[in-house]
Design a protein around this motif. Structure first.
Motif: not given
Ligand code: GCO
Length: 262
Positions: A98, A147-148, A189-191, A196, A207
């Motif tokens: 990410i 979630m994205m 997956p959620g948070y 990461q 956040f």
């Molecule tokens: C972010 C997080 C998310 C989670 C995950 C949510 O910066 O919003 O890293 O991306 O890791 O993907 O489902």
């Protein structure tokens, strides 16, 4: 009645499984009896450490270092795995990165790197693993969405584009390969509390407070919370489930959220 969730003696390749959610799913499937193929591309040492951690829990694990964005490396690795360990029964496309950069500031090269690793590599690995699954008329592929895959968030536009695409790629794989008794699904997956998300999870970080408020379960997920979903989508129990994204998110996608004073 046979155990619908029995994955003993199955061979599971999990990309990006030296740490985080990949390692958690490796432990879950391994404890359920599967042989785990650990993959990473950063260092052989990290792979060896991850394999040793799994083996210390009595899990049958072997490590293979290869770059999931390099089609030739993927083809060579799959051939090596299937001759040295056995046919791959379960593939979890978990490897991903990410980059949290506002779109207006993001370099094209950064955008393309996220797409390459998070979207193109699941296509590359799945295409070459699925060939054997189609021949054997059985297999399980799980794409790790997010979630994205459903929601946008500032600064993660490339990641959202990749994960939204991965949701639709999952549905298209199911469309083309389900007739060969291959089930292709996703886990969203959620948070979760991982390396990461560490930068946005620090106590007192705005956040962190936002996610606790936005998640009906009012907490960050523990990586072990994903094991059940991974076992379900890897086992006979999901033989008629295809193209489905199973969200493990503490209820985030179920709600618009609530006022902070509720
Ligand atoms: C972010 C997080 C998310 C989670 C995950 C949510 O910066 O919003 O890293 O991306 O890791 O993907 O489902």
């Amino acid at each position: 009645m046979t155990n619908l969730f029995d994955i003993k003696a199955k061979v599971a390749l999990i990309t990006g499984s030296t740490h985080g959610l990949g390692m958690a799913m490796a432990k879950g499937l391994g404890q359920a009896g599967a042989t785990i193929i650990v993959n990473g591309n950063s260092s052989q040492e990290k792979i060896d450490i991850a394999v040793a951690e799994l083996q210390s829990e009595g899990i049958n694990a072997v490590g293979y270092k290869f770059n999931v964005t390099d089609e030739q490396a993927v083809m060579t690795a799959i051939q090596k795995i299937e001759s040295e360990v056995g046919p791959i029964d379960i593939l979890i496309n978990n490897a991903g990165i990410i980059k949290r950069i506002p779109l207006i500031e993001m370099e094209v090269a950064d955008f393309k790197e996220v797409i390459d690793i998070d979207l193109v590599s699941p296509f590359i690995v799945s295409k070459h693993v699925a060939k054997g699954m189609i021949e054997r008329k059985q297999g399980k592929i799980i794409n790790i969405c997010s979630m994205m895959s459903e929601l946008g968030r500032s600064t993660v536009g490339a990641y959202a584009a990749a994960k939204g695409g991965l949701k639709m790629l999952t549905k298209n794989m199911a469309t083309e390969w389900a007739k060969h008794n291959v089930q292709i699904n996703g886990i969203g997956p959620g948070y979760f509390a991982t390396e990461q998300t560490k930068p946005i999870r620090i106590d007192g970080h705005p956040f962190n407070d936002f996610i606790i408020g936005r998640t009906p379960a009012a907490k960050w997920g523990d990586p072990s919370d994903l094991a059940g979903a991974a076992i379900f989508l890897s086992s006979k129990a999901s033989d008629f489930v295809n193209g489905h994204i199973l969200y493990v998110d503490g209820g985030i996608l179920a709600t618009i959220g609530k006022p902070s004073n509720e």
